[in-house]
Motif scaffolding. Structure first.
Motif, PDB file in Angstrom:
ATOM      1  N   GLY A 132       0.797  -1.218   0.000  1.00 38.62           N
ATOM      2  CA  GLY A 132       0.000   0.000   0.000  1.00 38.62           C
ATOM      3  C   GLY A 132       0.828   1.265   0.000  1.00 38.62           C
ATOM      4  O   GLY A 132       0.319   2.343   0.332  1.00 38.62           O
ATOM      5  N   LEU A 133       2.096   1.160  -0.393  1.00 39.00           N
ATOM      6  CA  LEU A 133       3.011   2.302  -0.331  1.00 39.00           C
ATOM      7  C   LEU A 133       3.350   2.880  -1.704  1.00 39.00           C
ATOM      8  O   LEU A 133       3.817   4.014  -1.791  1.00 39.00           O
ATOM      9  CB  LEU A 133       4.312   1.895   0.375  1.00 39.00           C
ATOM     10  CG  LEU A 133       4.169   1.424   1.818  1.00 39.00           C
ATOM     11  CD1 LEU A 133       5.468   0.777   2.294  1.00 39.00           C
ATOM     12  CD2 LEU A 133       3.804   2.586   2.727  1.00 39.00           C
ATOM     13  N   ALA A 134       3.125   2.114  -2.772  1.00 36.55           N
ATOM     14  CA  ALA A 134       3.563   2.551  -4.104  1.00 36.55           C
ATOM     15  C   ALA A 134       2.919   3.861  -4.518  1.00 36.55           C
ATOM     16  O   ALA A 134       3.554   4.707  -5.165  1.00 36.55           O
ATOM     17  CB  ALA A 134       3.263   1.462  -5.140  1.00 36.55           C
ATOM     18  N   ASP A 135       1.665   4.069  -4.145  1.00 41.72           N
ATOM     19  CA  ASP A 135       0.966   5.291  -4.540  1.00 41.72           C
ATOM     20  C   ASP A 135       1.608   6.528  -3.930  1.00 41.72           C
ATOM     21  O   ASP A 135       1.530   7.619  -4.487  1.00 41.72           O
ATOM     22  CB  ASP A 135      -0.511   5.206  -4.124  1.00 41.72           C
ATOM     23  CG  ASP A 135      -1.340   6.322  -4.730  1.00 41.72           C
ATOM     24  OD1 ASP A 135      -1.321   6.474  -5.964  1.00 41.72           O
ATOM     25  OD2 ASP A 135      -2.001   7.056  -3.968  1.00 41.72           O
ATOM     26  N   GLY A 136       2.251   6.361  -2.770  1.00 44.48           N
ATOM     27  CA  GLY A 136       2.877   7.496  -2.102  1.00 44.48           C
ATOM     28  C   GLY A 136       4.330   7.712  -2.459  1.00 44.48           C
ATOM     29  O   GLY A 136       4.968   8.644  -1.958  1.00 44.48           O
ATOM     30  N   LEU A 137       4.885   6.856  -3.341  1.00 45.64           N
ATOM     31  CA  LEU A 137       6.287   6.999  -3.721  1.00 45.64           C
ATOM     32  C   LEU A 137       6.538   8.358  -4.364  1.00 45.64           C
ATOM     33  O   LEU A 137       5.863   8.732  -5.323  1.00 45.64           O
ATOM     34  CB  LEU A 137       6.666   5.881  -4.692  1.00 45.64           C
ATOM     35  CG  LEU A 137       8.123   5.887  -5.186  1.00 45.64           C
ATOM     36  CD1 LEU A 137       9.074   5.521  -4.060  1.00 45.64           C
ATOM     37  CD2 LEU A 137       8.287   4.926  -6.364  1.00 45.64           C
ATOM     38  N   PHE A 138       7.493   9.093  -3.834  1.00 44.19           N
ATOM     39  CA  PHE A 138       7.844  10.428  -4.335  1.00 44.19           C
ATOM     40  C   PHE A 138       6.623  11.337  -4.440  1.00 44.19           C
ATOM     41  O   PHE A 138       6.542  12.190  -5.339  1.00 44.19           O
ATOM     42  CB  PHE A 138       8.547  10.343  -5.696  1.00 44.19           C
ATOM     43  CG  PHE A 138       9.856   9.606  -5.675  1.00 44.19           C
ATOM     44  CD1 PHE A 138      10.908  10.043  -4.874  1.00 44.19           C
ATOM     45  CD2 PHE A 138      10.046   8.471  -6.448  1.00 44.19           C
ATOM     46  CE1 PHE A 138      12.126   9.365  -4.854  1.00 44.19           C
ATOM     47  CE2 PHE A 138      11.250   7.787  -6.442  1.00 44.19           C
ATOM     48  CZ  PHE A 138      12.292   8.237  -5.639  1.00 44.19           C
ATOM     49  N   ALA A 139       5.667  11.171  -3.537  1.00 44.36           N
ATOM     50  CA  ALA A 139       4.406  11.925  -3.619  1.00 44.36           C
ATOM     51  C   ALA A 139       4.596  13.431  -3.727  1.00 44.36           C
ATOM     52  O   ALA A 139       3.861  14.084  -4.485  1.00 44.36           O
ATOM     53  CB  ALA A 139       3.514  11.581  -2.419  1.00 44.36           C
ATOM     54  N   PRO A 140       5.548  14.055  -3.008  1.00 47.93           N
ATOM     55  CA  PRO A 140       5.690  15.518  -3.141  1.00 47.93           C
ATOM     56  C   PRO A 140       6.039  15.973  -4.554  1.00 47.93           C
ATOM     57  O   PRO A 140       5.802  17.128  -4.916  1.00 47.93           O
ATOM     58  CB  PRO A 140       6.834  15.852  -2.169  1.00 47.93           C
ATOM     59  CG  PRO A 140       6.877  14.711  -1.204  1.00 47.93           C
ATOM     60  CD  PRO A 140       6.485  13.502  -2.010  1.00 47.93           C
ATOM     61  N   TRP A 141       6.622  15.076  -5.338  1.00 44.22           N
ATOM     62  CA  TRP A 141       7.063  15.419  -6.684  1.00 44.22           C
ATOM     63  C   TRP A 141       6.183  14.808  -7.768  1.00 44.22           C
ATOM     64  O   TRP A 141       6.056  15.364  -8.856  1.00 44.22           O
ATOM     65  CB  TRP A 141       8.518  14.970  -6.898  1.00 44.22           C
ATOM     66  CG  TRP A 141       9.482  15.561  -5.908  1.00 44.22           C
ATOM     67  CD1 TRP A 141       9.365  16.769  -5.275  1.00 44.22           C
ATOM     68  CD2 TRP A 141      10.698  14.978  -5.442  1.00 44.22           C
ATOM     69  NE1 TRP A 141      10.438  16.964  -4.441  1.00 44.22           N
ATOM     70  CE2 TRP A 141      11.278  15.890  -4.526  1.00 44.22           C
ATOM     71  CE3 TRP A 141      11.362  13.785  -5.702  1.00 44.22           C
ATOM     72  CZ2 TRP A 141      12.481  15.639  -3.878  1.00 44.22           C
ATOM     73  CZ3 TRP A 141      12.568  13.529  -5.060  1.00 44.22           C
ATOM     74  CH2 TRP A 141      13.116  14.452  -4.151  1.00 44.22           C
ATOM     75  N   ARG A 142       5.593  13.661  -7.497  1.00 48.81           N
ATOM     76  CA  ARG A 142       4.805  12.969  -8.533  1.00 48.81           C
ATOM     77  C   ARG A 142       3.460  13.619  -8.795  1.00 48.81           C
ATOM     78  O   ARG A 142       2.894  13.461  -9.883  1.00 48.81           O
ATOM     79  CB  ARG A 142       4.560  11.516  -8.120  1.00 48.81           C
ATOM     80  CG  ARG A 142       5.700  10.574  -8.437  1.00 48.81           C
ATOM     81  CD  ARG A 142       5.404   9.180  -7.895  1.00 48.81           C
ATOM     82  NE  ARG A 142       4.267   8.546  -8.547  1.00 48.81           N
ATOM     83  CZ  ARG A 142       3.604   7.534  -8.009  1.00 48.81           C
ATOM     84  NH1 ARG A 142       3.920   7.071  -6.801  1.00 48.81           N
ATOM     85  NH2 ARG A 142       2.599   6.979  -8.661  1.00 48.81           N
ATOM     86  N   TYR A 143       2.927  14.323  -7.800  1.00 49.51           N
ATOM     87  CA  TYR A 143       1.572  14.865  -7.927  1.00 49.51           C
ATOM     88  C   TYR A 143       1.573  16.383  -7.890  1.00 49.51           C
ATOM     89  O   TYR A 143       2.399  17.002  -7.214  1.00 49.51           O
ATOM     90  CB  TYR A 143       0.685  14.313  -6.808  1.00 49.51           C
ATOM     91  CG  TYR A 143       0.650  12.813  -6.764  1.00 49.51           C
ATOM     92  CD1 TYR A 143       0.008  12.091  -7.777  1.00 49.51           C
ATOM     93  CD2 TYR A 143       1.254  12.107  -5.740  1.00 49.51           C
ATOM     94  CE1 TYR A 143      -0.017  10.705  -7.753  1.00 49.51           C
ATOM     95  CE2 TYR A 143       1.232  10.719  -5.704  1.00 49.51           C
ATOM     96  CZ  TYR A 143       0.596  10.022  -6.713  1.00 49.51           C
ATOM     97  OH  TYR A 143       0.574   8.654  -6.690  1.00 49.51           O
ATOM     98  N   HIS A 197      -7.138  18.910  -3.258  1.00 44.41           N
ATOM     99  CA  HIS A 197      -8.537  18.537  -3.457  1.00 44.41           C
ATOM    100  C   HIS A 197      -8.749  17.035  -3.346  1.00 44.41           C
ATOM    101  O   HIS A 197      -9.813  16.533  -3.689  1.00 44.41           O
ATOM    102  CB  HIS A 197      -9.023  19.044  -4.817  1.00 44.41           C
ATOM    103  CG  HIS A 197      -9.080  20.537  -4.901  1.00 44.41           C
ATOM    104  ND1 HIS A 197      -8.005  21.287  -5.311  1.00 44.41           N
ATOM    105  CD2 HIS A 197     -10.069  21.414  -4.586  1.00 44.41           C
ATOM    106  CE1 HIS A 197      -8.329  22.573  -5.278  1.00 44.41           C
ATOM    107  NE2 HIS A 197      -9.570  22.675  -4.842  1.00 44.41           N
ATOM    108  N   GLY A 198      -7.745  16.322  -2.868  1.00 44.03           N
ATOM    109  CA  GLY A 198      -7.897  14.894  -2.656  1.00 44.03           C
ATOM    110  C   GLY A 198      -7.667  14.044  -3.880  1.00 44.03           C
ATOM    111  O   GLY A 198      -7.640  12.825  -3.782  1.00 44.03           O
ATOM    112  N   ALA A 199      -7.505  14.654  -5.049  1.00 44.27           N
ATOM    113  CA  ALA A 199      -7.235  13.890  -6.264  1.00 44.27           C
ATOM    114  C   ALA A 199      -5.737  13.668  -6.389  1.00 44.27           C
ATOM    115  O   ALA A 199      -4.945  14.481  -5.934  1.00 44.27           O
ATOM    116  CB  ALA A 199      -7.757  14.635  -7.487  1.00 44.27           C
ATOM    117  N   ARG A 200      -5.360  12.572  -7.010  1.00 43.02           N
ATOM    118  CA  ARG A 200      -3.934  12.298  -7.204  1.00 43.02           C
ATOM    119  C   ARG A 200      -3.604  12.647  -8.650  1.00 43.02           C
ATOM    120  O   ARG A 200      -3.478  11.779  -9.512  1.00 43.02           O
ATOM    121  CB  ARG A 200      -3.634  10.843  -6.901  1.00 43.02           C
ATOM    122  CG  ARG A 200      -4.065  10.395  -5.510  1.00 43.02           C
ATOM    123  CD  ARG A 200      -3.226  11.015  -4.404  1.00 43.02           C
ATOM    124  NE  ARG A 200      -2.027  10.255  -4.184  1.00 43.02           N
ATOM    125  CZ  ARG A 200      -1.216  10.473  -3.157  1.00 43.02           C
ATOM    126  NH1 ARG A 200      -1.468  11.432  -2.285  1.00 43.02           N
ATOM    127  NH2 ARG A 200      -0.136   9.745  -3.004  1.00 43.02           N
TER     128      ARG A 200
END
Length: 203
Positions: free
Chosen positions: A37-48, A55-58
């Motif tokens: 359950g961690l892949a979606d958060g990988l590099f989150a500050p930069w990927r999204y 607004h809760g959307a990725r």
């Protein structure tokens, strides 16, 4: 763990120095203590994109290397010096592995991060900056038995200690590696019981 022998993949460049584990997987992205359950958060500050996160959307940032079409299915990440610095969180390696990254090629690694990679079947390879830059967006073959990286006609040797190499080649964690020596451990214990029986009284 899945053994690591050879790997051929497009090499995705994230050519930044001092990428810390909080950038790899921010604490807010760690929803549980497990490895999944961690892949979606990988590099989150930069990927999204910021607006999407608010607004809760990725909403993916199309400029981030892992979001580019040519990065689809890539298993090799190229990066800079001191990769994986900061906190010792093992989630950073888990997130990379769950996303599909099997090898990180960097100028250097934070020691704890490097150890976490080996314990989790992800190969850390240290190579010079110019070599890494030349492999960006190229098809690269990483050969652990031969300890080299091939890109086109270029072959670059990398160093890895014997024990980490064997752990990766055989898909072993630290406990598995110890259990390989179980006959010798049992033999030593048996002989020691005979030589010093008083030590084992009550055992």
């Amino acid at each position: 763990m899945t053994p690591f022998t050879t790997l051929t993949s497009r090499a995705v460049p994230l050519l930044r120095d001092n990428v810390d584990t909080d950038a790899v997987i921010p604490s807010r992205e760690m929803k549980s203590t497990g490895r999944t359950g961690l892949a979606d958060g990988l590099f989150a500050p930069w990927r999204y994109l910021d607006a999407g996160r608010e607004h809760g959307a990725r909403a993916p940032d199309p400029e981030f290397p892992l979001n580019r079409p040519e990065a689809s299915g890539a298993q090799i990440l190229l990066t800079g010096a001191n990769f994986g610095c900061g906190s010792s969180r093992e989630h950073a390696v888990w997130a990379l592995g769950e996303y599909g990254i099997r090898c990180v090629i960097a100028q250097s690694f934070a020691p704890i991060f490097r150890a976490n990679c080996i314990r989790n079947g992800l190969l850390p390879v240290a190579l010079p900056e110019a070599v890494i830059a030349a492999m960006a967006w190229q098809d690269v073959t990483v050969d652990l038995p031969a300890q080299n990286v091939r890109c086109g006609a270029a072959i670059h040797r990398f160093e890895i200690e014997h024990e980490p190499r064997q752990m990766l080649l055989e898909g072993l964690d630290a406990i598995d590696l110890t259990l390989k020596s179980l006959p010798a451990i049992e033999d030593w214990t048996s002989n020691d019981r005979k030589a010093r029986p008083w030590v084992y009284l009550g055992v």
